[in-house]
Design an enzyme around this catalytic site. Sequence first.
Site, short mmCIF file in Angstrom:
data_model
loop_
_atom_site.label_atom_id
_atom_site.label_comp_id
_atom_site.label_asym_id
_atom_site.label_seq_id
_atom_site.Cartn_x
_atom_site.Cartn_y
_atom_site.Cartn_z
N GLN A 428 61.77 52.31 18.88
CA GLN A 428 62.65 51.18 19.47
C GLN A 428 62.38 50.04 19.38
OE1 GLN A 428 65.48 53.10 20.00
NE2 GLN A 428 66.73 51.38 21.07
N GLU A 455 50.86 76.34 17.99
CA GLU A 455 49.69 76.49 19.04
C GLU A 455 50.41 76.71 20.57
OE1 GLU A 455 47.31 77.38 18.36
OE2 GLU A 455 46.79 76.72 16.31
C1 ST9 Z 1 49.73 78.13 15.27
C2 ST9 Z 1 48.91 77.54 14.04
O1 ST9 Z 1 50.44 77.59 15.65
C3 ST9 Z 1 48.92 75.85 14.19
C4 ST9 Z 1 47.79 75.50 13.20
C5 ST9 Z 1 47.15 74.37 13.78
C6 ST9 Z 1 46.02 73.99 12.85
C7 ST9 Z 1 44.86 74.83 12.89
C8 ST9 Z 1 43.56 74.20 12.36
C9 ST9 Z 1 42.59 73.68 13.25
C10 ST9 Z 1 42.10 74.49 14.07
C11 ST9 Z 1 40.71 74.40 14.41
C12 ST9 Z 1 40.24 75.66 14.92
C13 ST9 Z 1 38.87 75.71 14.90
C14 ST9 Z 1 38.47 76.95 15.86
C15 ST9 Z 1 37.26 76.69 16.06
C16 ST9 Z 1 36.62 76.81 17.42
C17 ST9 Z 1 35.57 76.55 17.88
C18 ST9 Z 1 34.92 76.91 19.32
N1 ST9 Z 1 43.31 81.39 27.19
O2 ST9 Z 1 48.54 86.92 29.34
P1 ST9 Z 1 48.56 87.86 28.25
C19 ST9 Z 1 44.19 86.22 25.97
S1 ST9 Z 1 49.04 79.57 15.53
C20 ST9 Z 1 42.43 82.00 26.65
O3 ST9 Z 1 48.69 89.31 28.96
P2 ST9 Z 1 50.48 88.72 26.51
C21 ST9 Z 1 43.38 86.88 27.04
O4 ST9 Z 1 42.29 87.52 26.19
C22 ST9 Z 1 50.18 80.58 16.57
N2 ST9 Z 1 42.82 83.45 26.58
O5 ST9 Z 1 49.16 87.66 27.15
C23 ST9 Z 1 44.22 87.65 27.65
O6 ST9 Z 1 43.71 89.05 28.22
P3 ST9 Z 1 43.13 88.67 29.83
C24 ST9 Z 1 49.76 79.90 18.01
C25 ST9 Z 1 44.04 83.74 26.59
O7 ST9 Z 1 51.69 88.48 27.40
C26 ST9 Z 1 45.16 88.24 26.36
O8 ST9 Z 1 45.33 86.87 25.61
N3 ST9 Z 1 50.60 80.85 18.66
C27 ST9 Z 1 45.07 82.75 27.13
O9 ST9 Z 1 50.04 89.75 25.91
C28 ST9 Z 1 46.46 88.83 26.88
O10 ST9 Z 1 46.92 87.79 27.86
C29 ST9 Z 1 50.19 80.80 20.05
O11 ST9 Z 1 49.67 79.97 20.44
C30 ST9 Z 1 44.48 81.51 27.42
N4 ST9 Z 1 45.53 80.59 27.64
O12 ST9 Z 1 50.66 87.44 25.10
C31 ST9 Z 1 50.93 82.01 20.81
N5 ST9 Z 1 46.34 83.29 27.36
O13 ST9 Z 1 44.42 88.51 30.67
C32 ST9 Z 1 51.77 81.47 21.88
C33 ST9 Z 1 46.08 84.58 26.76
O14 ST9 Z 1 42.69 89.97 30.18
N6 ST9 Z 1 51.99 82.51 22.86
N7 ST9 Z 1 44.89 84.85 26.52
O15 ST9 Z 1 42.16 87.60 29.76
C34 ST9 Z 1 51.27 82.68 23.83
O16 ST9 Z 1 50.36 81.95 24.12
C35 ST9 Z 1 51.38 83.76 25.12
O17 ST9 Z 1 51.29 83.41 26.16
C36 ST9 Z 1 50.65 85.11 24.63
C37 ST9 Z 1 51.29 86.19 25.48
C38 ST9 Z 1 50.81 85.60 23.24
C39 ST9 Z 1 49.27 84.80 24.98
#
Ligand code: ST9
Length: 624
Positions: A428, A455
């Site tokens: 803007q 993400e």
């Molecule tokens: C995408 C691609 O969008 C984009 C590309 C970008 C470019 C990428 C390239 C660069 C990346 C660089 C990466 C390098 C990597 C290196 C790393 C080096 C260190 N925090 O609540 P529950 C886990 S891709 C941690 O029951 P629901 C946890 O294990 C698509 N953990 O979930 C948990 O178990 P517990 C992106 C978490 O109701 C379990 O999940 N898509 C967290 O079953 C189950 O949890 C998305 O982001 C957390 N915050 O499912 C999906 N949350 O509880 C979005 C859960 O026992 N949807 N866990 O610990 C969600 O995030 C949903 O909330 C859901 C729900 C799927 C987790």
Amino acid sequence: MSHYKSNMRDIEFNLFEVLNRDELLGKGPFEAIDGETARTILSEMDRMAREDLAASYEDSDRNPPVFDPATNSAPLPAAFKKSYQTYMESEYWRLQINEDLGGTPAPSSIVWAMGELILGANAPIWMYAAGPSFAGVVHKNGTDRDKQIARVMVEKQWGATMVLTEPDAGSDVGAGRSKATLNEDGSWNITGVKRFITSATNDMTENVIHLVLARPQGIDGVGGPGTKGLSMFIVPEWHFDHETGELTGERNGAYVTNVEHKMGIKVSNTCEVTFGDPQVGGGEAAKGWLVGEVHNGIAQMFQVIENARMMVGTKAIATLSTGYLNALEYAKERVQGGDLTNQAKDAPRVTITHHPDVRRSLMTQKAFAEAMRALVLYTASWQDQIQLAEHDGERNELAERVNDLLLPIVKGYGSERSWVLLGTESLQTLGGSGFLQEYPIEQYVRDAKIDTLYEGTTAIQGQDFFFRKIVKDQAKALTHINNEIDAFIKSEAGNGRLKVERELLAKGLEDAGAFVGNMINTLMSADESAEGGNIQNIYKVGLNTSRLLMVLGDVVCAWLLLRGAEVALEKLAGEVSPADKAFYEGKVAAAQFFARENLPKLTAEVAIAEATDLAIMELDESSF
Ligand code: ST9
């Protein structure tokens, strides 16, 4: 001339004057990088970002890759490849990588400061260059075989992807239907179609390693419904000798079957990938290897997701910062209209920086860009604490919790504020010229929109923030941050100059506390096992999770800016150069402006939340 305008002075201010990163550089795990080396790296990266990486920014948008179904690929434009090669040859990507993989450990704060420069100049370079960071996750979670694969990934600088999303499973990852069937040799056959896979094809690396979530079949105790039934597999594009990394020449059955046409970041190939379909490619099976030989896919994948959420928030604020600095440059030169104090028809025309509304807009952009940079680097400073503890073989649970709490603010709040301000304020400022491709801001707006989507959308960040990072955490991290802010409010910070703003912050913190309290009470009132509980009340919580994220984001950002202002005022009390005087005065002005313009609004947000009823949930869909 480069589109990218960095703000190195503010980056260094945060790192070295506010967060005192010199205290941890040059020792312990960061022995190889002392303060001087860190400054040299950032300065060299700043130059490279503005000159080499930004050079292909516009060309990559105007000449994006086109999917070729005959080869299942989408070759990248030559100019982009040149920028990418320059970054890879600089070897600075090794700063994120573990030593066993050939990396040089550096504090997260320095890495994300460097990240801002790359992500602001040309974000897809960072994304295509993420293969070695993905290798870090394979190494951390893997068996000896996987660790060797990780070494190969880094040595060969292969690309890598995170493969979660399916056509019917986006936010709801647990709805994924891709399957994994165990082979006799211990490998798995993967079948299914994945969508929105970033970087799944490129013609810069000889191989791409996909980290794929799929549901194991026919094995007791694993592969159940939801996210917990998913396992993570290493699925290469081309087969290779796991020891040497030598390609065997055999194609794996993981084929890119489409590349999306997008609104922005067009050079970042967003792909559909089909696994193990006999009708696709040569009809090969898509073979994968279970990471760590344990079925713990969602937790493993979240190590990638957490890093990627930090990346997205950093990309968003980097774009707002360069958007602001481009708008500022334009405003300083653009002459239009007379000063409001001189209504004469022949009054001298002035640059638009003289107009109050333009000043309001510029200061809004500056205050938010600098607040969110402070937020990113403050969050990264907690990651530094995690790294220090890990180096000593320990865990710093408080640092882990606080980092977890801040991540949805960095990602959700950072991307929402940046995308909106880029459109409503940065573009803007240029008036009609902002709409032209002659200036970079229209591309910034298009490129930044994705940050609120991938993400985990903002709605997902809001839910994650309340249900997981506050309720599940029993507000431990939140209480810590609350106490830090409270101590600042009660201090003499600013020596009288920040008194009004500390009072505004006190009210903002009180409002935030009331909001959280109200949300928790409403959540408890939804518990039907308690007397008078009504499950419908959970909707009232759901109607306010995104609002809560934005309110707490404002409070944390106001506090971080005021902390910075306190440091700036201390500096101003001594001898400073004219350039530093202007800089520090700008820091104080931005903090005061942010507090005065934003914190009073929070009382209204809390009142709206408290008055939430179920009317729109009860309204029939046909009435929408
Ligand atoms: C995408 C691609 O969008 C984009 C590309 C970008 C470019 C990428 C390239 C660069 C990346 C660089 C990466 C390098 C990597 C290196 C790393 C080096 C260190 N925090 O609540 P529950 C886990 S891709 C941690 O029951 P629901 C946890 O294990 C698509 N953990 O979930 C948990 O178990 P517990 C992106 C978490 O109701 C379990 O999940 N898509 C967290 O079953 C189950 O949890 C998305 O982001 C957390 N915050 O499912 C999906 N949350 O509880 C979005 C859960 O026992 N949807 N866990 O610990 C969600 O995030 C949903 O909330 C859901 C729900 C799927 C987790």
